[in-house]
Write an enzyme that holds these catalytic residues in place. Structure first.
Site, PDB file in Angstrom:
ATOM      1  N   GLY A 121     -33.629  15.503  37.535  1.00 50.59           N
ATOM      2  CA  GLY A 121     -32.816  16.660  37.161  1.00 50.59           C
ATOM      3  C   GLY A 121     -32.202  16.610  35.780  1.00 50.59           C
ATOM      4  CB  THR A 122     -32.637  14.407  32.799  1.00 50.05           C
ATOM      5  OG1 THR A 122     -34.070  14.409  32.890  1.00 50.05           O
ATOM      6  CG2 THR A 122     -32.105  13.105  33.350  1.00 50.05           C
ATOM      7  N   GLY A 123     -33.548  17.437  32.867  1.00 51.94           N
ATOM      8  CA  GLY A 123     -33.851  18.652  32.114  1.00 51.94           C
ATOM      9  C   GLY A 123     -33.052  19.850  32.597  1.00 51.94           C
ATOM     10  CB  CYS A 124     -32.189  21.021  36.014  1.00 50.80           C
ATOM     11  SG  CYS A 124     -33.854  21.072  36.695  1.00 50.80           S
ATOM     12  CE  LYS A 163     -36.293  18.929  28.008  1.00 55.24           C
ATOM     13  NZ  LYS A 163     -35.978  19.522  29.338  1.00 55.24           N
ATOM     14  CB  THR A 202     -34.164  10.184  34.849  1.00 62.90           C
ATOM     15  OG1 THR A 202     -35.481   9.941  35.398  1.00 62.90           O
ATOM     16  CG2 THR A 202     -33.677   8.934  34.134  1.00 62.90           C
TER      17      THR A 202
END
Length: 266
Positions: A210-213, A175, A208
């Protein structure tokens, strides 16, 4: 089971402020039409400004939660996020080694706020999970840590991702949110050398958290629907982008996404 929603088990930490972890996963899975189940690995006192406290669950309790879900309702896909301890990581890898569905592993090390969420020993145990994962979704700092690099520049991403993909026979989605420039560029590399790039304009926002979760939960959901990996990545990225665009602007720090505003895509 005709017409039943895909069953997604998320194994991750709890975020008391609701922006990341189990809470973000459940919101994402639900908004995408899936049935969400959870196994909580750690409880955090957390908000948009940082992590104020962490209590890691006993490994046996984590395994009991997983067994309760898989032994009764079952699951079509699994998402793994924050683990809390190396013991949880190793027991989880052993338990899920025979799981037949897709497994999405988000190797969470640091929260968006900068707070550490994984010890060196826990990170060292990530290899066992990458070996059983269908797809691994590190951001650039996580990719650097997993490959023993000081940092990752644009010219290093493919080499680092390919190194992990080949070593663990998995797909690595690197990412690019931590990269520079006006475009966010994510790269997917398979163990066979196939590559795909996904880009979008960078949204100028501090919201942003929690974007990865959210991305990994959406990806698990789309894979559970039977979408091919590349298309599942594209759809999951679209969900995250829309959730960032619709962020409610809560909190004084890195605010949560607007999961509630995004309906099923694709």
């Amino acid at each position: 089971m005709s017409g039943a929603p895909p069953r997604i088990l998320t194994i991750a930490g709890s975020d008391s402020s609701g922006g990341a972890g189990i809470q973000a996963d459940i919101k994402t899975i639900t908004m995408l039409g899936g049935y969400a189940m959870s196994a909580i690995t750690a409880v955090t006192a957390q908000n948009t400004r940082g992590v104020q406290g962490v209590e890691v669950m006993h490994p046996e309790l984590v395994m009991d939660q997983i067994e309760s879900c898989l032994g009764d309702i079952g699951a079509d896909a699994i998402k793994i996020g924050m683990l809390g301890s190396p013991q949880i990581a190793m027991q989880l890898a052993e338990r899920l080694d025979t799981f037949a569905g897709p497994i999405v592993f988000d190797p969470v090390m640091v929260a968006t706020s900068g707070s550490e969420l994984a010890s060196e020993a826990t990170i060292g145990a990530f290899g066992a999970l990458m070996e059983i994962a269908t797809i691994v979704t590190p951001n650039l700092p996580e990719l650097a840590a997993l490959t023993g690099r000081e940092n990752i520049g644009d010219e290093d991403v493919f080499d680092a991702a390919r190194e992990l993909a080949e070593k663990y026979d998995t797909v690595v989605l690197a990412k690019g949110g931590h990269g520079e420039g006006d475009e966010v560029l994510d790269r997917a590399v398979s163990s066979t050398g196939k590559v795909a790039s996904f880009g979008h304009h960078r949204i100028d926002t501090r919201h942003t958290h929690g974007t990865g979760c959210t991305l990994s939960a959406a990806l698990a959901t789309f894979l559970a629907y039977g979408q091919p990996t590349t298309h599942a990545i594209r759809l999951a990225r679209g969900f995250v982008y829309a959730a960032i665009e619709n962020a409610p602007e809560f909190g004084e720090g890195s605010g949560p996404l607007g999961h509630q505003a995004v309906r099923k895509l694709g």
